[in-house]
Write an enzyme that holds these catalytic residues in place. Structure first.
Site, PDB file in Angstrom:
ATOM      1  N   LYS A 198     -30.110 -43.885 -28.715  1.00 55.09           N
ATOM      2  CA  LYS A 198     -29.030 -43.078 -29.301  1.00 55.09           C
ATOM      3  C   LYS A 198     -28.431 -42.253 -28.165  1.00 55.09           C
ATOM      4  O   LYS A 198     -28.973 -41.227 -27.771  1.00 55.09           O
ATOM      5  CB  LYS A 198     -29.615 -42.163 -30.382  1.00 55.09           C
ATOM      6  CG  LYS A 198     -28.654 -41.743 -31.491  1.00 55.09           C
ATOM      7  CD  LYS A 198     -27.457 -40.942 -31.046  1.00 55.09           C
ATOM      8  CE  LYS A 198     -27.745 -39.488 -30.739  1.00 55.09           C
ATOM      9  NZ  LYS A 198     -26.566 -38.796 -30.142  1.00 55.09           N
ATOM     10  N   GLU A 274     -37.650 -34.475 -21.368  1.00 56.34           N
ATOM     11  CA  GLU A 274     -37.015 -34.051 -20.100  1.00 56.34           C
ATOM     12  C   GLU A 274     -35.941 -33.066 -20.513  1.00 56.34           C
ATOM     13  O   GLU A 274     -34.920 -33.465 -21.084  1.00 56.34           O
ATOM     14  CB  GLU A 274     -36.357 -35.248 -19.399  1.00 56.34           C
ATOM     15  CG  GLU A 274     -37.315 -36.276 -18.853  1.00 56.34           C
ATOM     16  CD  GLU A 274     -37.974 -35.852 -17.552  1.00 56.34           C
ATOM     17  OE1 GLU A 274     -37.854 -34.659 -17.169  1.00 56.34           O
ATOM     18  OE2 GLU A 274     -38.608 -36.705 -16.935  1.00 56.34           O
ATOM     19  N   CYS A 309     -29.386 -31.243 -14.623  1.00 58.73           N
ATOM     20  CA  CYS A 309     -30.546 -30.507 -15.142  1.00 58.73           C
ATOM     21  C   CYS A 309     -31.279 -29.768 -14.031  1.00 58.73           C
ATOM     22  O   CYS A 309     -31.777 -28.669 -14.216  1.00 58.73           O
ATOM     23  CB  CYS A 309     -31.490 -31.463 -15.837  1.00 58.73           C
ATOM     24  SG  CYS A 309     -31.892 -32.895 -14.833  1.00 58.73           S
ATOM     25  N   GLU A 409     -29.393 -21.410 -18.720  1.00 60.33           N
ATOM     26  CA  GLU A 409     -28.850 -22.603 -18.074  1.00 60.33           C
ATOM     27  C   GLU A 409     -27.348 -22.637 -18.356  1.00 60.33           C
ATOM     28  O   GLU A 409     -26.939 -22.711 -19.518  1.00 60.33           O
ATOM     29  CB  GLU A 409     -29.519 -23.854 -18.662  1.00 60.33           C
ATOM     30  CG  GLU A 409     -29.087 -25.121 -17.964  1.00 60.33           C
ATOM     31  CD  GLU A 409     -29.756 -26.364 -18.531  1.00 60.33           C
ATOM     32  OE1 GLU A 409     -29.999 -26.422 -19.747  1.00 60.33           O
ATOM     33  OE2 GLU A 409     -30.018 -27.281 -17.731  1.00 60.33           O
TER      34      GLU A 409
HETATM   35  P1  NAD Z   1     -28.451 -31.876 -26.173  1.00 56.53           P
HETATM   36  O1  NAD Z   1     -29.850 -31.435 -26.356  1.00 56.53           O
HETATM   37  O2  NAD Z   1     -27.382 -31.157 -26.894  1.00 56.53           O
HETATM   38  O3  NAD Z   1     -28.309 -33.407 -26.603  1.00 56.53           O
HETATM   39  C1  NAD Z   1     -29.099 -34.407 -26.037  1.00 56.53           C
HETATM   40  C2  NAD Z   1     -29.206 -35.544 -27.002  1.00 56.53           C
HETATM   41  O4  NAD Z   1     -29.898 -35.089 -28.152  1.00 56.53           O
HETATM   42  C3  NAD Z   1     -27.874 -36.087 -27.494  1.00 56.53           C
HETATM   43  O5  NAD Z   1     -27.942 -37.493 -27.610  1.00 56.53           O
HETATM   44  C4  NAD Z   1     -27.726 -35.454 -28.866  1.00 56.53           C
HETATM   45  O6  NAD Z   1     -26.948 -36.213 -29.758  1.00 56.53           O
HETATM   46  C5  NAD Z   1     -29.175 -35.432 -29.319  1.00 56.53           C
HETATM   47  N1  NAD Z   1     -29.463 -34.443 -30.359  1.00 56.53           N
HETATM   48  C6  NAD Z   1     -28.852 -33.257 -30.593  1.00 56.53           C
HETATM   49  N2  NAD Z   1     -29.393 -32.652 -31.674  1.00 56.53           N
HETATM   50  C7  NAD Z   1     -30.375 -33.470 -32.123  1.00 56.53           C
HETATM   51  C8  NAD Z   1     -31.305 -33.410 -33.200  1.00 56.53           C
HETATM   52  N3  NAD Z   1     -31.325 -32.374 -34.052  1.00 56.53           N
HETATM   53  N4  NAD Z   1     -32.183 -34.423 -33.350  1.00 56.53           N
HETATM   54  C9  NAD Z   1     -32.183 -35.479 -32.501  1.00 56.53           C
HETATM   55  N5  NAD Z   1     -31.308 -35.609 -31.491  1.00 56.53           N
HETATM   56  C10 NAD Z   1     -30.417 -34.609 -31.291  1.00 56.53           C
HETATM   57  O7  NAD Z   1     -28.214 -31.909 -24.602  1.00 56.53           O
HETATM   58  P2  NAD Z   1     -26.890 -32.326 -23.819  1.00 56.53           P
HETATM   59  O8  NAD Z   1     -25.905 -31.226 -23.985  1.00 56.53           O
HETATM   60  O9  NAD Z   1     -26.471 -33.708 -24.171  1.00 56.53           O
HETATM   61  O10 NAD Z   1     -27.433 -32.398 -22.325  1.00 56.53           O
HETATM   62  C11 NAD Z   1     -27.559 -31.287 -21.543  1.00 56.53           C
HETATM   63  C12 NAD Z   1     -28.997 -30.845 -21.478  1.00 56.53           C
HETATM   64  O11 NAD Z   1     -29.806 -31.942 -21.035  1.00 56.53           O
HETATM   65  C13 NAD Z   1     -29.209 -29.753 -20.458  1.00 56.53           C
HETATM   66  O12 NAD Z   1     -30.081 -28.785 -20.996  1.00 56.53           O
HETATM   67  C14 NAD Z   1     -29.871 -30.479 -19.292  1.00 56.53           C
HETATM   68  O13 NAD Z   1     -30.644 -29.664 -18.464  1.00 56.53           O
HETATM   69  C15 NAD Z   1     -30.676 -31.499 -20.001  1.00 56.53           C
HETATM   70  N6  NAD Z   1     -31.018 -32.616 -19.096  1.00 56.53           N
HETATM   71  C16 NAD Z   1     -32.294 -32.717 -18.632  1.00 56.53           C
HETATM   72  C17 NAD Z   1     -32.636 -33.731 -17.735  1.00 56.53           C
HETATM   73  C18 NAD Z   1     -34.038 -33.857 -17.205  1.00 56.53           C
HETATM   74  O14 NAD Z   1     -34.349 -34.897 -16.618  1.00 56.53           O
HETATM   75  N7  NAD Z   1     -34.893 -32.873 -17.357  1.00 56.53           N
HETATM   76  C19 NAD Z   1     -31.669 -34.642 -17.327  1.00 56.53           C
HETATM   77  C20 NAD Z   1     -30.365 -34.508 -17.824  1.00 56.53           C
HETATM   78  C21 NAD Z   1     -30.057 -33.487 -18.720  1.00 56.53           C
END
Ligand code: NAD
Length: 508
Positions: A198, A274, A309, A409
């Site tokens: 997803k 992650e 991230c 962040e």
């Molecule tokens: P997000 O948490 O808003 O969304 C990530 C994913 O989760 C999306 O596909 C979203 O649709 C899904 N999601 C959202 N709510 C959900 C729920 N209730 N249940 C299941 N899935 C759900 O994050 P984002 O804005 O897409 O990405 C940015 C974040 O990702 C930042 O915090 C960044 O640091 C982190 N990130 C971490 C790494 C790592 O390797 N540690 C790498 C890239 C990004």
């Protein structure tokens, strides 16, 4: 068109590739080996953040579509058509898959840039090669992970056999749409699992193409499925699904905590997280090369518009070099990143992913000003680019670790410089955060470097560099940055489970 053929495309060529791509964007889901519409026919718009225009109306997967995709993945897993074929056969298919990603580099790259605003030069030089490397590395590893035979008494034989888990659910973010998804699907598939991915709703266009290429490479139907949709509906349904054996998630810490709850509310599935970061780079007064250190400082927080991230967003600078550091940062870093059209290969800073992200980052900048940090440059949206979700690269000095710009962040191009006195204070400030993804340390003194490495609470620590690495390097966090490790052989192994088989030997 392959990577080798697109390296020298100019702005005009990319603009024309983008025009053509927009006329045939694949908007459907990919389930059971083919494209399909969502069961209820629902759709959502995906927007180009560089100009605010709608790129496509994408099929919006709902819980019924997740059910269908998981059922298809489960049937494919149980059939053994992927999970039980010879490891080398799986390896060949994954090599062919990596080859097709290379062949389709042009269309994949342009989708990435249109959808999330990433500069096309970065996608071509970094993202697509990294996607190919990841698939190849995991394919190479397929027959390098062994089980074991343990020492037992003479009348027994005990072995631990490594087996795939079953259906793996993957939920990925938008900041590196193809790469973050590939860090999950490549090891999951290599280990013999089947997958339902997803992708993030902000950048849904590219990942669905990966599933098509996998099938074209010889991957059996149902092994790799992609369901676009919202997090709260499709993502939640996947994380709650009782037939999903592992949920591999990359995204915010807030949603990572929900994923843990969903696992507990359903089948206790394995969870790999992650999550976010607020990574420190520590610049000791005895650093070896100020110019290189400052380069790493601004690149570490402005690259990919700061939507990284592991971005080094807290720059801890020892007081004796503080003024010189800030002076050089302003001189070298102020104009190093210039917001512009991400389809121009000379552009190194595109828009943020959407208007919401732009507003969030500008609000954080306002808080930084109100809390008394010194704004050295940036701090606003660039003039002349009002049609897109742009934010200028921004430098704050005299930040203290209690300010909201140091604690939260920001996920945008905002650097916060925090002065400190001595290594002990550096360690205390660096660790005073809920996060623990990455850190950088700059010093000539090997003892000081080792002491800092040992005391910094982060999953990845770089010494006299930042964001270096290759596929052998485990990437993942401590604390609330999550606990999974991507990229390395441990990642591949984490998509397997050990079965203990104990044989009692009959006496002759
Ligand atoms: P997000 O948490 O808003 O969304 C990530 C994913 O989760 C999306 O596909 C979203 O649709 C899904 N999601 C959202 N709510 C959900 C729920 N209730 N249940 C299941 N899935 C759900 O994050 P984002 O804005 O897409 O990405 C940015 C974040 O990702 C930042 O915090 C960044 O640091 C982190 N990130 C971490 C790494 C790592 O390797 N540690 C790498 C890239 C990004």
């Amino acid at each position: 068109m392959s990577l080798a053929k697109i390296e020298n495309h100019d702005h005009q060529q990319w603009a024309s590739v983008a025009d053509q791509a927009q006329s045939h964007i694949e908007t459907r889901l990919f389930i059971d080996g083919d494209y399909c519409d969502a069961v209820d026919g629902g759709r959502f718009a995906t927007i180009n953040p560089a100009n605010g225009e709608t790129l496509a109306e994408m099929s919006e997967g709902m819980p019924e579509d997740i059910d269908w995709a998981v059922a298809s993945a489960r049937t494919a897993f149980r059939s053994g058509a992927w999970s039980r074929i010879a490891p080398r056969e799986r390896m060949e298919i994954l090599y062919a898959f990596a080859g097709l990603v290379d062949e389709h580099a042009e269309d994949l790259a342009v989708l990435e840039t249109l959808d999330m605003g990433k500069p096309i030069g970065d996608v071509v030089a970094e993202d697509i090669p990294a996607v190919i490397d990841t698939i190849r590395f995991m394919a190479e590893g397929i027959d390098k992970i062994d089980g074991s035979v343990t020492n037992t008494d003479n009348d027994s034989l005990h072995m631990v056999i490594r087996e795939p888990l079953g259906v793996v659910g993957c939920i990925s973010p938008w900041n590196y749409p193809l790469l973050m998804a590939t860090w999950k699907i490549a090891p999951a598939l290599a280990a013999g699992n089947t997958v339902v991915l997803k992708p993030a709703e902000q950048a849904p266009m590219s990942c669905v193409r990966l599933a098509e290429l996998f099938v074209r490479a010889g991957g059996p139907p149902g092994v790799f499925n992609v369901v676009n949709g919202m997090g709260e509906t499709a993502g939640k349904a996947l994380a709650l699904h009782n037939d999903v054996a592992k949920l591999s998630f990359t995204g915010s810490t807030e949603v990572g905590k929900l994923i843990l709850q969903y696992a507990g509310q359903s089948n206790m599935k394995r969870v790999a997280l992650e999550c976010g970061g607020k990574s420190p780079q520590i610049f000791m007064a005895d650093l070896p090369d100020l110019e290189a250190a400052v380069d790493a400082a601004y690149n570490g927080v402005f690259a990919n518009m700061g939507e990284v991230c592991s971005a080094g967003s807290r720059l801890l600078v020892e007081r004796p070099i503080y003024d010189e550091f800030i002076g050089r940062f302003i001189a070298d870093g102020k104009d190093a990143y210039v917001p512009g059209d991400p389809l121009d290969p000379s552009c190194n800073m595109g828009p943020l992913v959407d208007r919401g992200a732009q507003q969030r980052v500008l609000t954080m900048i306002e808080k930084g000003k109100q809390e008394g940090a010194t704004l050295h440059f940036g701090g606003n949206a660039p003039h002349g680019l009002e049609h897109g979700a742009y934010v200028n690269p921004t430098l704050f000095g005299n930040v203290n670790n209690e300010m909201s710009i140091a604690r939260n962040e920001i996920f945008g191009p905002v650097a916060s410089v925090i002065p400190f006195d001595g290594p002990e204070e550096a360690i205390a400030i660096a660790n005073d955060t809920i996060y623990g993804l990455a850190a950088g340390i700059w010093t000539k003194d090997i003892n000081k470097a080792m002491r800092l490495v040992k005391n910094i609470e982060a999953g990845v620590v770089w010494v006299n560099s930042f964001e270096d690495g290759d596929m052998t390097q485990p990437f993942g966090g401590y604390k609330q940055s999550g606990h999974a490790r991507d990229k390395c052989m441990d990642s591949l192994k984490s998509y397997t489970q050990g079965k203990s088989a104990w044989f009692r030997l009959a006496s002759q």
